[in-house]
Design a protein around this motif. Structure first.
Motif, PDB file in Angstrom:
ATOM      1  N   ASP A   1      11.446   9.155   4.195  1.00  0.00           N
ATOM      2  CA  ASP A   1      10.362   9.868   3.495  1.00  0.00           C
ATOM      3  C   ASP A   1       9.810   9.037   2.343  1.00  0.00           C
ATOM      4  N   ARG A   2      10.698   8.326   1.680  1.00  0.00           N
ATOM      5  CA  ARG A   2      10.254   7.512   0.539  1.00  0.00           C
ATOM      6  C   ARG A   2       9.267   6.436   1.011  1.00  0.00           C
ATOM      7  N   LEU A   3       9.550   5.859   2.168  1.00  0.00           N
ATOM      8  CA  LEU A   3       8.626   4.846   2.702  1.00  0.00           C
ATOM      9  C   LEU A   3       7.316   5.507   3.127  1.00  0.00           C
ATOM     10  N   GLN A   4       7.461   6.708   3.707  1.00  0.00           N
ATOM     11  CA  GLN A   4       6.237   7.412   4.121  1.00  0.00           C
ATOM     12  C   GLN A   4       5.337   7.695   2.909  1.00  0.00           C
ATOM     13  N   GLU A   5       5.955   8.134   1.828  1.00  0.00           N
ATOM     14  CA  GLU A   5       5.158   8.433   0.626  1.00  0.00           C
ATOM     15  C   GLU A   5       4.475   7.168   0.094  1.00  0.00           C
ATOM     16  N   ALA A   6       5.224   6.068   0.116  1.00  0.00           N
ATOM     17  CA  ALA A   6       4.629   4.806  -0.354  1.00  0.00           C
ATOM     18  C   ALA A   6       3.450   4.425   0.546  1.00  0.00           C
ATOM     19  N   GLY A   7       3.597   4.669   1.871  1.00  0.00           N
ATOM     20  CA  GLY A   7       2.523   4.379   2.820  1.00  0.00           C
ATOM     21  C   GLY A   7       1.305   5.251   2.540  1.00  0.00           C
ATOM     22  N   GLU A   8       1.559   6.512   2.153  1.00  0.00           N
ATOM     23  CA  GLU A   8       0.421   7.401   1.843  1.00  0.00           C
ATOM     24  C   GLU A   8      -0.305   6.935   0.580  1.00  0.00           C
ATOM     25  N   ASP A   9       0.470   6.466  -0.393  1.00  0.00           N
ATOM     26  CA  ASP A   9      -0.155   5.910  -1.611  1.00  0.00           C
ATOM     27  C   ASP A   9      -1.027   4.710  -1.246  1.00  0.00           C
ATOM     28  N   LEU A  10      -0.489   3.901  -0.341  1.00  0.00           N
ATOM     29  CA  LEU A  10      -1.234   2.700   0.070  1.00  0.00           C
ATOM     30  C   LEU A  10      -2.528   3.104   0.767  1.00  0.00           C
ATOM     31  N   ARG A  11      -2.437   4.114   1.644  1.00  0.00           N
ATOM     32  CA  ARG A  11      -3.641   4.562   2.359  1.00  0.00           C
ATOM     33  C   ARG A  11      -4.696   5.029   1.366  1.00  0.00           C
ATOM     34  N   ALA A  12      -4.277   5.847   0.388  1.00  0.00           N
ATOM     35  CA  ALA A  12      -5.247   6.374  -0.575  1.00  0.00           C
ATOM     36  C   ALA A  12      -5.891   5.227  -1.359  1.00  0.00           C
ATOM     37  N   LEU A  13      -5.068   4.277  -1.746  1.00  0.00           N
ATOM     38  CA  LEU A  13      -5.560   3.178  -2.573  1.00  0.00           C
ATOM     39  C   LEU A  13      -6.525   2.283  -1.795  1.00  0.00           C
ATOM     40  N   LEU A  14      -6.123   1.905  -0.580  1.00  0.00           N
ATOM     41  CA  LEU A  14      -6.967   0.993   0.200  1.00  0.00           C
ATOM     42  C   LEU A  14      -8.242   1.690   0.658  1.00  0.00           C
TER      43      LEU A  14
ATOM     44  N   LEU B   1      -4.814  -8.789  -9.681  1.00  0.00           N
ATOM     45  CA  LEU B   1      -4.040  -7.674  -9.119  1.00  0.00           C
ATOM     46  C   LEU B   1      -4.213  -6.433  -9.985  1.00  0.00           C
ATOM     47  N   PRO B   2      -4.929  -5.423  -9.478  1.00  0.00           N
ATOM     48  CA  PRO B   2      -5.039  -4.207 -10.274  1.00  0.00           C
ATOM     49  C   PRO B   2      -3.650  -3.587 -10.440  1.00  0.00           C
ATOM     50  N   GLN B   3      -3.430  -2.947 -11.564  1.00  0.00           N
ATOM     51  CA  GLN B   3      -2.105  -2.389 -11.836  1.00  0.00           C
ATOM     52  C   GLN B   3      -1.692  -1.408 -10.735  1.00  0.00           C
ATOM     53  N   SER B   4      -2.657  -0.584 -10.297  1.00  0.00           N
ATOM     54  CA  SER B   4      -2.326   0.425  -9.280  1.00  0.00           C
ATOM     55  C   SER B   4      -1.880  -0.234  -7.973  1.00  0.00           C
ATOM     56  N   LEU B   5      -2.534  -1.329  -7.608  1.00  0.00           N
ATOM     57  CA  LEU B   5      -2.154  -2.007  -6.361  1.00  0.00           C
ATOM     58  C   LEU B   5      -0.791  -2.677  -6.516  1.00  0.00           C
ATOM     59  N   GLY B   6      -0.570  -3.285  -7.683  1.00  0.00           N
ATOM     60  CA  GLY B   6       0.732  -3.912  -7.939  1.00  0.00           C
ATOM     61  C   GLY B   6       1.842  -2.886  -7.819  1.00  0.00           C
ATOM     62  N   LEU B   7       1.596  -1.704  -8.391  1.00  0.00           N
ATOM     63  CA  LEU B   7       2.615  -0.647  -8.358  1.00  0.00           C
ATOM     64  C   LEU B   7       2.854  -0.191  -6.918  1.00  0.00           C
ATOM     65  N   THR B   8       1.774   0.032  -6.179  1.00  0.00           N
ATOM     66  CA  THR B   8       1.924   0.536  -4.810  1.00  0.00           C
ATOM     67  C   THR B   8       2.616  -0.491  -3.909  1.00  0.00           C
ATOM     68  N   LEU B   9       2.238  -1.748  -4.049  1.00  0.00           N
ATOM     69  CA  LEU B   9       2.905  -2.781  -3.238  1.00  0.00           C
ATOM     70  C   LEU B   9       4.399  -2.828  -3.565  1.00  0.00           C
ATOM     71  N   SER B  10       4.723  -2.672  -4.838  1.00  0.00           N
ATOM     72  CA  SER B  10       6.136  -2.676  -5.219  1.00  0.00           C
ATOM     73  C   SER B  10       6.857  -1.475  -4.613  1.00  0.00           C
ATOM     74  N   LEU B  11       6.179  -0.318  -4.623  1.00  0.00           N
ATOM     75  CA  LEU B  11       6.791   0.885  -4.035  1.00  0.00           C
ATOM     76  C   LEU B  11       7.048   0.685  -2.539  1.00  0.00           C
ATOM     77  N   VAL B  12       6.051   0.125  -1.861  1.00  0.00           N
ATOM     78  CA  VAL B  12       6.191  -0.116  -0.416  1.00  0.00           C
ATOM     79  C   VAL B  12       7.351  -1.081  -0.174  1.00  0.00           C
ATOM     80  N   ARG B  13       7.334  -2.178  -0.922  1.00  0.00           N
ATOM     81  CA  ARG B  13       8.387  -3.188  -0.753  1.00  0.00           C
ATOM     82  C   ARG B  13       9.781  -2.578  -0.981  1.00  0.00           C
ATOM     83  N   ASP B  14       9.916  -1.801  -2.063  1.00  0.00           N
ATOM     84  CA  ASP B  14      11.248  -1.287  -2.396  1.00  0.00           C
ATOM     85  C   ASP B  14      11.690  -0.190  -1.431  1.00  0.00           C
TER      86      ASP B  14
END
Ligand code: SF4
Length: 686
Positions: free
Chosen positions: A281-294, A305-318
């Motif tokens: 679920d944690r990965l799914q949520e990170a994926g949803e954040d990525l979808r909204a952002l992109l 690197l916008p801060q929001s993108l940096g944060l989302t990429l880090s969430l996806v990675r982690d």
């Protein structure tokens, strides 16, 4: 292959035998090229050979290659950019050559074709049904049934095929359907562990390649073999890269990473069956954040690197890292192939998501990249980074930046996708491909602006590390062809095809009585010209996209009155000798689009280092395509005709000398009356 070193006939004798057997004529350029390839192989020196259409360059490199294989006992690898050339080598040139040289060499030369694993049917996946990767809910019902029909066709073919090679399926099938039956190299269980390992098509192809004198492959697999730690191709010390003008682009595609909501969803689906719900679920949520952002971000290059993108990429990675950790040791299921297959598939896509997110963060410097391993450290590093452009020396950043990140807008079912690619693949090629083997690079188009330097730079070769040779062309370009530049026309604008261009095209086609290949710099321009001219002209006008391109080219070649308009793949892929192709029209100099993220970043990078970014990137790109496009005209000794470039900048701009020097030496004019007259005369003679 024999391991002894027999005394073999010289290359010249073998070439004569080969040319006689195929019913051809030996040409000075061909002999010169064969000798140069022999010398390069003997002296272990890289060689770039420009050999115009009609030289017979495949025999000129295959003969010394086969001789070297017979002498050394090692395979020679021949790499191509296109399936068409691969097929020509394997179905036509090599069998004829094997017949011709059989009596002159210690054994009949043998050859094999080898592609990446995903091009072969995976028997294990087909039999065991590994994960269905597609999310059916996303499908349009029409697409579901089209995919279903393709899946059925693959299943029928799977019962009969002896090679498992996807290219055997005619008509072709979509990637989506094929994915149900194939695995990538990283997803493969390995022949030792796989229950179908003994009959695996990919393994059989590798085995056959291991015994061959000549192994034909593509640039992508060549790059993978050079870059990975494990060998994909059989042991070899000589590589011939045909269609070498495409090498850097093909290698760039191989090393381009991508991340989108779809990639993350796939990882969630694969991991979801194997790890605790909360972790997936944690990965799914990170994926949803990525979808909204992109979905909300503008497409194009991401310079800071916008801060929001940096944060989302880090969430996806982690979150991906947490799933990887939750999956446990990688070899846990070694005695349970079915589970091992599921876990391997999950690891592959999770590794990809994790590594790509990290790579994108790294592209903005160490501050953005963070530590990048902690499932317990979401947002590490990037969340507090404003990227490299918050002050500091932007020029120094530009010089040191190694990778470019950009956002591509979504199309149809494909969601917006973030991509990352290196600014240059030269260093990589220099170390990995050119490092420990002799490489012969060849194409009809390698000398741009009269020298090989532009392409050598793309390949990472430095002066003194290679030699260049232009063996010319057997065609008498100044007598057989005219290069006409329409200097009286306005410069092409941003708003589609100018009316004056449409008028000019109509007059030229009328003078030629059809017989025209229209090469446009965009699909929009090709369609606009087709629409406008269908009303005005009596000749049949085909446009790329009306049908499969191969079919359209066939129709065009079969009827002299027919014209064919299109864009990029026609610039390089049309080979129509004879009177059906008497006029090539090029609407504008094919510079990369100003918003092309990779080209614009490369251009800026060269400029930051004090070079001329426009000439090194945009003009080089345009010169290569122009030369390819202009090269469509003369395909056999009897051909005659006109290349008409409507963009007046080819004759008037400061860079025009560089572009003109990249083209075959046609007789040049800017006089529209003379050209129309010449076309009328030519077609009257036909
Ligand atoms: S060895 Fe790999 S590619 Fe071959 S059948 Fe098994 S899983 Fe598929």
């Amino acid at each position: 292959m024999p391991k002894d070193r027999p005394e073999l006939p010289p290359v010249e004798e073998l070439l004569t035998a080969a040319v006689t057997a195929v019913g051809g004529v030996e040409r000075p350029g061909q002999v010169k090229m064969a000798q140069a390839v022999r010398d390069a192989v003997e002296s272990e020196e890289h060689l770039a050979v420009q050999a115009g259409t009609g030289t017979g360059k495949s025999l000129a490199y295959l003969v010394p290659a086969i001789r070297h294989a017979a002498e050394s006992g090692k395979a020679v690898v021949v790499s191509t950019a296109t399936i068409a050339l691969q097929r020509q080598l394997v179905d036509r040139d090599l069998p004829r050559l094997a017949d011709a040289l059989e009596g002159l060499l210690p054994h009949r030369p043998d050859f094999a074709i080898l592609k990446g694993r995903r091009n072969y049917l995976c028997r294990h996946k087909t039999a065991a049904g590994m994960p269905e990767d597609e999310d059916d809910q996303l499908f349009d019902p029409r697409e579901v049934s089209a995919t279903g029909r393709m899946v059925q066709r693959i299943q029928d073919w799977a019962d009969e095929t002896e090679t498992g090679d996807r290219d055997e399926i005619v008509p072709g099938v979509s990637d989506q359907a094929w994915r149900q039956f194939s695995v990538t190299a990283r997803e493969c269980l390995g022949a030792q562990r796989c229950p179908s390992g003994a009959d695996c098509f990919a393994e059989l192809a590798r085995e056959r390649a291991g015994e061959a004198d000549v192994v034909v492959t593509n640039h992508a697999l060549l790059a993978i073999d050079a870059m990975e730690d494990f060998a994909v191709l059989p042991e070899h010390d000589v590589v011939v890269v045909d269609e070498a003008h495409e090498l850097a682009d093909r290698v760039t595609s191989v090393v381009t990473g991508e991340l989108s909501e779809a990639t993350v969803s796939l990882a969630v689906r694969r991991a979801g069956r194997l790890v605790e719900q909360g972790v997936a679920d944690r990965l799914q949520e990170a994926g949803e954040d990525l979808r909204a952002l992109l979905g909300a971000a503008p497409p194009g290059r991401v310079d800071t690197l916008p801060q929001s993108l940096g944060l989302t990429l880090s969430l996806v990675r982690d979150a991906a890292f947490a799933c990887i950790t939750a999956l446990g040791p990688r070899n846990k299921d070694k005695d349970d192939p079915e589970n091992a297959g599921l876990r391997k598939a999950a690891f592959t896509v999770l590794d990809d998501v994790h590594d790509t997110a990290q790579r994108m963060l790294d592209a903005f410097g160490p501050a953005a990249g963070g530590t990048g391993t902690g499932g317990d450290a979401p947002g590490a590093g990037a969340s507090d980074s404003g990227g490299p452009a918050d002050g500091g020396d932007a020029e120094a950043e530009e010089i040191h930046r190694a990778e470019v990140v950009w956002l591509e807008e979504g199309r149809g079912r494909v969601p917006p996708t973030l991509r990352v690619a290196p600014l240059s693949v030269g260093g990589m090629l220099r170390d990995k491909l050119f490092g420990d083997r002799t490489v012969v690079l060849t194409s009809a188009t390698l000398a741009l602006g009269g020298t090989f330097d532009s392409l050598a730079r793309q390949w990472g070769l430095r002066p003194g590390e290679w030699t260049g040779l232009d063996v010319g062309s057997p065609f008498d370009h100044p007598r057989r062809g005219i290069l006409y530049v329409a200097t009286h026309l306005p410069q092409p604008g941003r708003d589609g095809l100018p009316e004056a261009y449409v008028d000019e095209i109509a007059e030229l086609i009328e003078a030629a009585g059809g017989r025209t290949l229209g090469l446009f710099s965009s699909m929009r321009a090709a369609k606009a010209a087709t629409e406008a001219l269908r009303e005005r002209l009596d000749v049949p006008l085909l446009c790329q996209g009306d049908d499969a391109t191969g079919q359209l080219v066939k129709q065009f070649a079969g009827d002299p009155a027919t014209c064919l308009f299109g864009t990029l793949s026609l610039w390089q892929g049309v080979d129509v000798p004879g009177p059906s192709l008497t006029l090539v029209i090029i609407d504008r100099i094919p510079f990369p689009r100003p918003d092309d993220p990779l080209a614009s970043a490369r251009q800026r990078h060269v400029a930051a280092k004090g070079g001329n970014g426009f000439m090194a990137v945009a003009a080089t790109h345009a010169a290569l395509l122009l030369a390819q496009g202009a090269g469509r005209l003369l395909r056999s000794m009897d051909d005659r005709g006109v290349v008409a470039v409507l963009d007046p900048r080819l004759a008037t701009a400061r860079y025009s000398g560089f572009l003109l020097n990249s083209l075959p030496p046609y007789w040049r004019t800017t006089d529209p009356g003379k050209v129309r007259e010449a076309l009328r005369r030519l077609t009257a003679d036909l």
